[in-house]
Design a protein around this motif. Structure first.
Motif, PDB file in Angstrom:
ATOM      1  N   ALA A 185       0.825  -1.200   0.000  1.00  0.00           N
ATOM      2  CA  ALA A 185       0.000   0.000   0.000  1.00  0.00           C
ATOM      3  C   ALA A 185       0.862   1.254   0.000  1.00  0.00           C
ATOM      4  CB  ALA A 185      -0.937  -0.013   1.213  1.00  0.00           C
ATOM      5  N   LEU A 186       1.876   1.268   0.848  1.00  0.00           N
ATOM      6  CA  LEU A 186       2.760   2.435   0.921  1.00  0.00           C
ATOM      7  C   LEU A 186       3.589   2.566  -0.351  1.00  0.00           C
ATOM      8  CD1 LEU A 186       3.969   2.122   4.620  1.00  0.00           C
ATOM      9  CD2 LEU A 186       2.126   3.552   3.714  1.00  0.00           C
ATOM     10  N   ASP A 187       4.085   1.447  -0.868  1.00  0.00           N
ATOM     11  CA  ASP A 187       4.886   1.476  -2.099  1.00  0.00           C
ATOM     12  C   ASP A 187       4.067   1.999  -3.280  1.00  0.00           C
ATOM     13  OD1 ASP A 187       6.977   0.434  -0.682  1.00  0.00           O
ATOM     14  OD2 ASP A 187       6.692  -1.629  -1.377  1.00  0.00           O
ATOM     15  N   ALA A 188       2.760   1.692  -3.284  1.00  0.00           N
ATOM     16  CA  ALA A 188       1.908   2.091  -4.394  1.00  0.00           C
ATOM     17  C   ALA A 188       1.393   3.524  -4.253  1.00  0.00           C
ATOM     18  CB  ALA A 188       0.714   1.131  -4.505  1.00  0.00           C
ATOM     19  N   TYR A 191      -2.202   5.867   1.522  1.00  0.00           N
ATOM     20  CA  TYR A 191      -1.901   6.252   2.896  1.00  0.00           C
ATOM     21  C   TYR A 191      -1.598   5.030   3.759  1.00  0.00           C
ATOM     22  CZ  TYR A 191      -4.166  10.549   1.287  1.00  0.00           C
ATOM     23  OH  TYR A 191      -4.507  11.660   0.580  1.00  0.00           O
ATOM     24  N   ASP A 192      -2.419   3.991   3.600  1.00  0.00           N
ATOM     25  CA  ASP A 192      -2.246   2.765   4.366  1.00  0.00           C
ATOM     26  C   ASP A 192      -3.023   1.646   3.669  1.00  0.00           C
ATOM     27  OD1 ASP A 192      -4.947   3.274   4.968  1.00  0.00           O
ATOM     28  OD2 ASP A 192      -4.434   4.203   6.899  1.00  0.00           O
ATOM     29  N   GLN A 193      -3.038   0.472   4.280  1.00  0.00           N
ATOM     30  CA  GLN A 193      -3.721  -0.669   3.665  1.00  0.00           C
ATOM     31  C   GLN A 193      -5.224  -0.438   3.558  1.00  0.00           C
ATOM     32  OE1 GLN A 193      -2.615  -4.462   5.294  1.00  0.00           O
ATOM     33  NE2 GLN A 193      -4.276  -5.568   4.266  1.00  0.00           N
ATOM     34  N   SER A 194      -5.808   0.233   4.543  1.00  0.00           N
ATOM     35  CA  SER A 194      -7.252   0.494   4.500  1.00  0.00           C
ATOM     36  C   SER A 194      -7.604   1.384   3.314  1.00  0.00           C
ATOM     37  CB  SER A 194      -7.702   1.151   5.805  1.00  0.00           C
ATOM     38  OG  SER A 194      -7.518   0.262   6.896  1.00  0.00           O
ATOM     39  N   ALA A 202     -13.674   0.155  -4.793  1.00  0.00           N
ATOM     40  CA  ALA A 202     -14.351   1.148  -5.630  1.00  0.00           C
ATOM     41  C   ALA A 202     -14.023   0.958  -7.109  1.00  0.00           C
ATOM     42  CB  ALA A 202     -13.950   2.552  -5.187  1.00  0.00           C
ATOM     43  N   TYR A 203     -12.778   0.567  -7.410  1.00  0.00           N
ATOM     44  CA  TYR A 203     -12.331   0.477  -8.800  1.00  0.00           C
ATOM     45  C   TYR A 203     -12.423  -0.927  -9.375  1.00  0.00           C
ATOM     46  CZ  TYR A 203     -10.315   5.199  -8.596  1.00  0.00           C
ATOM     47  OH  TYR A 203     -10.142   6.556  -8.496  1.00  0.00           O
ATOM     48  N   ALA A 204     -12.523  -1.939  -8.498  1.00  0.00           N
ATOM     49  CA  ALA A 204     -12.534  -3.309  -9.006  1.00  0.00           C
ATOM     50  C   ALA A 204     -13.593  -4.191  -8.367  1.00  0.00           C
ATOM     51  CB  ALA A 204     -11.161  -3.961  -8.801  1.00  0.00           C
ATOM     52  N   GLY A 205     -14.285  -3.698  -7.356  1.00  0.00           N
ATOM     53  CA  GLY A 205     -15.361  -4.464  -6.762  1.00  0.00           C
ATOM     54  C   GLY A 205     -14.924  -5.592  -5.859  1.00  0.00           C
ATOM     55  N   ARG A 206     -13.640  -5.603  -5.479  1.00  0.00           N
ATOM     56  CA  ARG A 206     -13.142  -6.662  -4.612  1.00  0.00           C
ATOM     57  C   ARG A 206     -11.895  -6.194  -3.872  1.00  0.00           C
ATOM     58  NH1 ARG A 206     -12.608 -10.950  -9.247  1.00  0.00           N
ATOM     59  NH2 ARG A 206     -14.504  -9.799  -9.774  1.00  0.00           N
ATOM     60  N   PRO A 207     -11.515  -6.869  -2.767  1.00  0.00           N
ATOM     61  CA  PRO A 207     -10.369  -6.428  -1.972  1.00  0.00           C
ATOM     62  C   PRO A 207      -9.032  -6.795  -2.635  1.00  0.00           C
ATOM     63  CG  PRO A 207     -11.301  -8.418  -1.050  1.00  0.00           C
ATOM     64  CD  PRO A 207     -12.227  -7.997  -2.141  1.00  0.00           C
ATOM     65  N   PRO A 208      -7.923  -6.208  -2.153  1.00  0.00           N
ATOM     66  CA  PRO A 208      -6.604  -6.456  -2.750  1.00  0.00           C
ATOM     67  C   PRO A 208      -6.199  -7.928  -2.757  1.00  0.00           C
ATOM     68  CG  PRO A 208      -6.513  -4.581  -1.274  1.00  0.00           C
ATOM     69  CD  PRO A 208      -7.859  -5.205  -1.075  1.00  0.00           C
TER      70      PRO A 208
END
Length: 243
Positions: A185-188, A191-194, A202-208
Motif C-alpha cells: 500500500a505504501l509502495d503504491a 496512505y495505508d492498507q485500508s 471502488a475500482y474493481a469491486g473486490r479487496p486487494p
C-alpha cells in the motif's frame, strides 16, 4: 449475442504485449471469449485509465472506442460472445479501415470455436495496432488548459485519471512477487492498507487479496503453446475474468 449451445471453445481472457512496430500509445491487445462463465451477473469491468478499441464479430465486424472508465461497473447480465481489441493511452486520430475489419471478422469467427485461430486473430489485431496513428503531444500549456484538454479527451478529470492510473499500476504490482499488502500500500502511494482496500473495492469491486490471486498470470494450456502468443503473454484467465 450468441447462445452458449453453439460454443465448443473454453472461455478465456488474455492480454498480450503489442507488436514492436506499434505506436507507444498502444498498451496491449486483448481477447475475451465467454459463455457467461467468466462474466456472470454482478461481475464487472474494472476502472481503467486506457481507451478501449473493441471489435465484435458477426456477419460484419463492428468496432467501437470507449473512453477511460473512472469506476467499477457491474454487469447487469452475463456476456456470451467474443470481443477483441486494443487498449490505448490516447485517442487515435482515425479508426481502422473497413478492409481491416473484414479480416478481423473472419479471425473472430474462428476463435469463437477454437483456440487454433488465436494466432490469426492476434496477427489481425497487430495489423490494426500498427496502422493506428496518434496526434503529437501538445507543447507546454497552462495547467488550466491541460485540465480542460484532459476532460475533453477522456471524459473525466485529470485528478480522477491520475488516481485510476495509480490503481492500474497497483494491479501490475499485484501480478508479480509482492511484499505484504501493508507494505505494498505504501509502495503504491496509498496512505495505508485500508485506503488501498477502499480504492480496490471502488475500482474493481473486490479487496486487494482477491485481486492478487486473480492478477497472477496463469500458465498456458496445451492449446495455447504457439510461441507468437506465449512470448507476448501478459495475462491469461480461464476461471475468473479481469477486464
Amino acid at each position: 449475442m450468441l447462445s452458449s449451445d453453439n460454443w465448443v471453445a473454453v472461455p478465456l481472457y488474455l492480454e498480450l504485449a503489442p507488436p514492436a512496430d506499434a505506436a507507444a500509445q498502444v498498451a496491449h491487445l486483448f481477447v475475451f471469449r465467454d459463455t457467461g462463465a467468466l462474466s456472470g451477473r454482478g461481475s464487472g469491468r474494472f476502472a481503467t485509465d486506457l481507451f478501449t478499441l473493441s471489435v465484435t464479430g458477426g456477419d460484419r465486424a463492428q468496432i467501437s472506442l470507449a473512453p477511460p472508465r473512472p469506476d467499477f461497473t457491474r454487469r447487469q447480465s452475463s456476456f456470451c460472445g467474443i470481443v477483441a481489441g486494443l487498449r490505448l493511452s490516447a485517442r487515435p486520430e482515425h479508426m481502422p479501415e473497413a478492409a481491416t475489419l473484414e479480416s478481423l471478422a473472419l479471425a473472430l469467427a474462428r476463435v469463437r470455436e477454437s483456440d487454433d485461430g488465436l494466432p490469426s486473430l492476434v496477427s489481425a489485431l497487430d495489423d490494426v495496432a500498427c496502422r493506428l496513428s496518434f496526434a503529437a503531444r501538445p507543447k507546454a500549456v497552462s495547467d488550466r488548459t491541460e485540465r480542460r484538454r484532459t476532460r475533453a479527451d477522456t471524459g473525466i478529470s485529470r485528478r480522477r485519471l491520475t488516481a485510476t492510473r495509480r490503481f492500474r499500476r497497483l494491479l501490475e504490482q499485484l501480478a508479480g512477487p509482492t511484499p505484504p499488502l501493508s507494505d505494498l500500500a505504501l509502495d503504491a502511494g496509498y496512505y495505508d492498507q485500508s485506503h488501498m482496500s477502499a480504492v480496490c473495492r471502488a475500482y474493481a469491486g473486490r479487496p486487494p487479496g482477491a485481486l492478487r490471486s486473480q492478477a497472477t498470470p496463469r500458465p498456458f494450456g496445451l492449446s495455447l503453446q504457439d510461441a507468437r502468443l506465449k512470448d507476448r503473454l501478459r495475462l491469461l484467465i480461464t476461471d475468473d475474468c479481469k477486464e
